[in-house]
Motif scaffolding. Sequence first.
Motif, PDB file in Angstrom:
ATOM      1  N   VAL A 244       0.835  -1.208   0.000  1.00  0.00           N
ATOM      2  CA  VAL A 244       0.000   0.000   0.000  1.00  0.00           C
ATOM      3  C   VAL A 244       0.867   1.256   0.000  1.00  0.00           C
ATOM      4  O   VAL A 244       0.616   2.202  -0.766  1.00  0.00           O
ATOM      5  N   LEU A 245       1.887   1.270   0.835  1.00  0.00           N
ATOM      6  CA  LEU A 245       2.768   2.441   0.890  1.00  0.00           C
ATOM      7  C   LEU A 245       3.506   2.642  -0.427  1.00  0.00           C
ATOM      8  O   LEU A 245       3.705   3.786  -0.867  1.00  0.00           O
TER       9      LEU A 245
ATOM     10  N   GLY B 138       2.044   7.466  -6.382  1.00  0.00           N
ATOM     11  CA  GLY B 138       1.052   8.463  -6.768  1.00  0.00           C
ATOM     12  C   GLY B 138      -0.394   8.114  -6.502  1.00  0.00           C
ATOM     13  O   GLY B 138      -1.288   8.907  -6.812  1.00  0.00           O
ATOM     14  N   GLU B 139      -0.666   6.934  -5.940  1.00  0.00           N
ATOM     15  CA  GLU B 139      -2.049   6.552  -5.650  1.00  0.00           C
ATOM     16  C   GLU B 139      -2.608   7.420  -4.524  1.00  0.00           C
ATOM     17  O   GLU B 139      -2.003   7.552  -3.458  1.00  0.00           O
ATOM     18  N   THR B 140      -3.772   8.009  -4.765  1.00  0.00           N
ATOM     19  CA  THR B 140      -4.376   8.904  -3.782  1.00  0.00           C
ATOM     20  C   THR B 140      -5.693   8.384  -3.202  1.00  0.00           C
ATOM     21  O   THR B 140      -6.222   8.971  -2.262  1.00  0.00           O
TER      22      THR B 140
ATOM     23  N   ILE C  11      -6.240   5.471  -1.706  1.00  0.00           N
ATOM     24  CA  ILE C  11      -6.075   4.702  -0.466  1.00  0.00           C
ATOM     25  C   ILE C  11      -5.854   5.678   0.672  1.00  0.00           C
ATOM     26  O   ILE C  11      -4.841   6.374   0.730  1.00  0.00           O
ATOM     27  N   ARG C  12      -6.799   5.712   1.610  1.00  0.00           N
ATOM     28  CA  ARG C  12      -6.753   6.687   2.700  1.00  0.00           C
ATOM     29  C   ARG C  12      -6.176   6.139   3.998  1.00  0.00           C
ATOM     30  O   ARG C  12      -5.858   6.916   4.897  1.00  0.00           O
ATOM     31  N   GLY C  13      -6.063   4.809   4.099  1.00  0.00           N
ATOM     32  CA  GLY C  13      -5.555   4.265   5.348  1.00  0.00           C
ATOM     33  C   GLY C  13      -5.528   2.758   5.343  1.00  0.00           C
ATOM     34  O   GLY C  13      -5.847   2.109   4.337  1.00  0.00           O
ATOM     35  N   VAL C  14      -5.138   2.205   6.487  1.00  0.00           N
ATOM     36  CA  VAL C  14      -5.036   0.761   6.641  1.00  0.00           C
ATOM     37  C   VAL C  14      -5.542   0.347   8.018  1.00  0.00           C
ATOM     38  O   VAL C  14      -5.683   1.176   8.927  1.00  0.00           O
ATOM     39  N   MET C  15      -5.787  -0.954   8.159  1.00  0.00           N
ATOM     40  CA  MET C  15      -6.100  -1.561   9.451  1.00  0.00           C
ATOM     41  C   MET C  15      -5.049  -2.624   9.740  1.00  0.00           C
ATOM     42  O   MET C  15      -4.638  -3.368   8.838  1.00  0.00           O
TER      43      MET C  15
END
Length: 358
Positions: A285-286, A292-294, A296-300
């Motif tokens: 994800v990082l 440049g991916e915008t 994805i706002r977060g993770v669990m």
Amino acid sequence: MISSNNINIASRSVLSSPGAVRSELPLSLDAVVKVMEARREICDILDGKSQKFLMIVGPCSLHDTGSAIEYAERLRQLSDQVKDHILLVMRAYFEKPRTTVGWKGLIYDPDLNKTYNIEKGIFIARKLMLRIVDIGLPVATEMLDPIIAQYIADIVSWAAIGARTTEAQTHRQLGSGLSMPVGFKNATDGTFQTAIDAISTALSEHSFIGVLEDGHVGVFRTRGNPYAHIVLRGGNGQPNYGAEHIAFLKVAMQKAHLKPSIIVDCSHANSGKDYRKQHIALEDVLSQIEAGETAIRGVMLESNLLPGSQKIVSGCRPTPGLSVTDGCIGWDETAELIRSTYARLAALHPAAPATPES
């Protein structure tokens, strides 16, 4: 007397009303402000107004209040160190959906001995959530039973609707009326459409039957939840967080006239149900964000004080800080992953602006 009703009910008892429990364990004015500020910040992240990264971190399920408080205190200290680029929210799950049978969570069986003292569980859960907020952390939980939501929802800053219930009309209606952002998980087969339909439904107005503050049954009419979004958890043992999955999902959401705001659950099928592989999903994800991916706002992350899991054994007290449900990464790895995430985000946004006001 012959009756056609309640044939399979072994017993019934009266439960204190949501209003009575909340009066006995009230949310202070300071805590209300903290909850509302956290919700506002999460909304800004989901909207893309804030460059902060949302990390929902904590035990698969809470079974021991002492270790939960210790975890929250550690997470709060770490939160202070990374707050410029990361919003840490503590996962505090008290209800566990079961495929067949098993421990249903602290609210349903707080003594872990199948006595099912639900009233005790509600009080313990609410008291613990209040303590976590007082420590200085936002709380995330899964909303499983719509009635239980009335007892705890005022403390929650982010809520999930699980993969098994995302398809249910009851939970879509519930999500439409909740006061915090709600993440709908994709179906257990890994496909997206069920969650997309759930988000569209939760955005709409609904009327449904529920339990009022005083315990009476009433009719709720909702405005719709503008911050319903999707949580990817993989499916059928396969991950669905890769760049190709994100690209496909973004197109599908845009076709449904939804703004892509995506949270990736690094556990469950996205880790092959192996807690030791959660870091692989996070690192992927990082890398996408760095490319440049915008969307994805977060993770669990499923995390506890100790790595792994344990079985509940009759007559034996479980080890504190060690999961009794899904395996979790331990605290040392948790802190390492959060710090490394912070370093990568700081390099990407060396002078990130403060979160704008809503």
